[in-house]
Write a protein that holds these residues in place. Structure first.
Motif, short mmCIF file in Angstrom:
data_model
loop_
_atom_site.label_atom_id
_atom_site.label_comp_id
_atom_site.label_asym_id
_atom_site.label_seq_id
_atom_site.Cartn_x
_atom_site.Cartn_y
_atom_site.Cartn_z
N ALA A 259 0.83 -1.20 0.00
CA ALA A 259 0.00 0.00 0.00
C ALA A 259 0.86 1.26 0.00
O ALA A 259 0.52 2.26 -0.64
N ALA B 188 1.98 1.80 -3.52
CA ALA B 188 0.86 2.23 -4.36
C ALA B 188 0.59 3.72 -4.24
O ALA B 188 0.17 4.36 -5.21
N ARG B 189 0.86 4.28 -3.07
CA ARG B 189 0.59 5.70 -2.85
C ARG B 189 1.71 6.62 -3.34
O ARG B 189 1.54 7.84 -3.42
N TYR C 40 -5.67 -1.40 -1.63
CA TYR C 40 -5.14 -1.15 -2.97
C TYR C 40 -5.71 -2.19 -3.92
O TYR C 40 -6.14 -3.27 -3.52
N ASP D 46 -3.54 0.11 -9.22
CA ASP D 46 -2.63 0.94 -8.43
C ASP D 46 -1.16 0.59 -8.56
O ASP D 46 -0.31 1.35 -8.07
N PRO E 299 4.55 1.84 -8.17
CA PRO E 299 3.21 2.40 -8.23
C PRO E 299 2.77 2.61 -9.67
O PRO E 299 3.61 2.64 -10.58
#
Length: 337
Positions: A91, A94-95, A122, A127, A271
């Protein structure tokens, strides 16, 4: 095993993700444009691992990080962000929008996390951007010394005749060791009862103490104990033999025409905001590193086969395993604890 028609469309989305992700929101354009330019990288990279120091993903990340940094001319810093069976690390990747954050994880957070824990924050296809496989390893089907069968076919005949009298250990509901046995049960009619443990050392102790009968285990733990005469090894979970497990045959060899090809694997990903040219360059550098004799031997000693792949190959592997394990999860009702 049940199949899900939605997986075919999901697979197409994932395979196309490397193209779709190159169309970014305006807020991401500066970082992406800088990273996609020929002068990338201009600062250190962060390699997020969602597992603790000393774990297999951490070991693989550190085996790759130093030579990758040398190839890129910038350090690659391993950053352990532990929790939720690896999903916290994924996660975090992904951000990221800086063009300098990537991740390495085992297959679970990329293939089964959403099915086991619907609140996983996610979506892999939306993502993340696949970069490269790093290493693969089979599970080894191990039995206690109380098991009378001496070989794979003898084991299958004996186990099927026992009904639900046999028990098997795993490292928890939804883990690879759990789902691999459930898949074998669907192929063979074995009805062994599941007993979860915190980790493979505890599974090995229970097997050697004859408290449970079976387990799919990692080679680095099972093979040495078998050589010491404390466990029996019946088969490996991959369709091909594994050089680190001696002459233990593939389980598929005893299943007639049924396919049984299950591997644990680790991969590098970024990402969705990571530009495709950057992912391609990282993929090529990682593949080159993994083909060096030094790295291949280091990984084999830890029970892993060095891999390396193009982004599209990893995308296909994610989609394929997501479909396979999704069917097993629905069939068993497995949920993460």
């Amino acid at each position: 095993m049940h199949t899900d028609p939605d997986f075919s469309s999901r697979g197409r989305r994932l395979l196309c993700g490397t193209l779709a992700a190159s169309v970014l929101p305006a807020s991401l354009a500066p970082a992406a444009a800088s990273a996609a330019a020929g002068n990338w990288p201009q600062k250190p990279l962060r390699l997020i691992v969602g597992f603790p120091p000393g774990s297999s993903p951490d070991m693989l990340a550190r085996a790759v990080a130093e030579p990758l940094g040398q190839a890129l001319g910038q350090p690659v810093i391993v950053d352990n962000k532990v929790g939720a069976a690896g999903s916290i690390g994924v996660a975090s990747v992904a951000r990221a929008t800086d063009g300098y954050t990537i991740g390495l994880t085992g297959n679970g957070p990329l293939t089964t996390a959403k099915a086991l824990t619907p609140s996983t924050p996610y979506d892999v296809a939306r993502d993340l951007r696949p970069i490269s496989l790093v290493a693969t390893s089979p599970f080894v089907l191990a039995g206690s010394m109380a098991m009378p069968a001496a070989d794979l076919r003898g084991f299958l005949e004996f186990a099927k005749a026992q009904g639900d009298k046999l028990s098997y250990g795993s490292i928890g509901p939804g883990s690879g060791s759990h789902l691999a046995m459930e898949l074998l049960k669907t192929h063979t009619g074995i009805r062994a009862v599941h007993v979860p443990f915190p980790g493979f050392p505890q599974v090995a102790t229970a097997l050697m103490g004859k408290q449970i009968d079976l387990s799919f285990m990692i080679p680095s733990i099972a093979v040495p104990q078998a050589k010491n005469g404390r466990l029996r090894l019946y088969g490996v979970s991959t369709a091909a033999a594994f050089p680190g497990s001696g002459d233990v045959p593939p389980i598929q060899s005893a299943l007639d025409r049924q396919r049984f090809d299950v591997a644990s694997w680790n991969a590098v990903f970024g990402p969705a905001s990571l530009p495709a040219p950057v992912a391609e360059r990282l993929s090529q550098e990682i593949a080159r590193i993994l083909q060096t004799s030094e790295v291949k031997q280091r990984l084999l000693e830890q029970g892993w086969l060095a891999a390396g792949s193009a982004p599209g190959v990893l995308a296909h592997k994610i989609a394929e395993d997501t479909a396979m394990w999704g069917g097993v999860i629905r069939l068993t009702g497995a949920r993460a604890e």
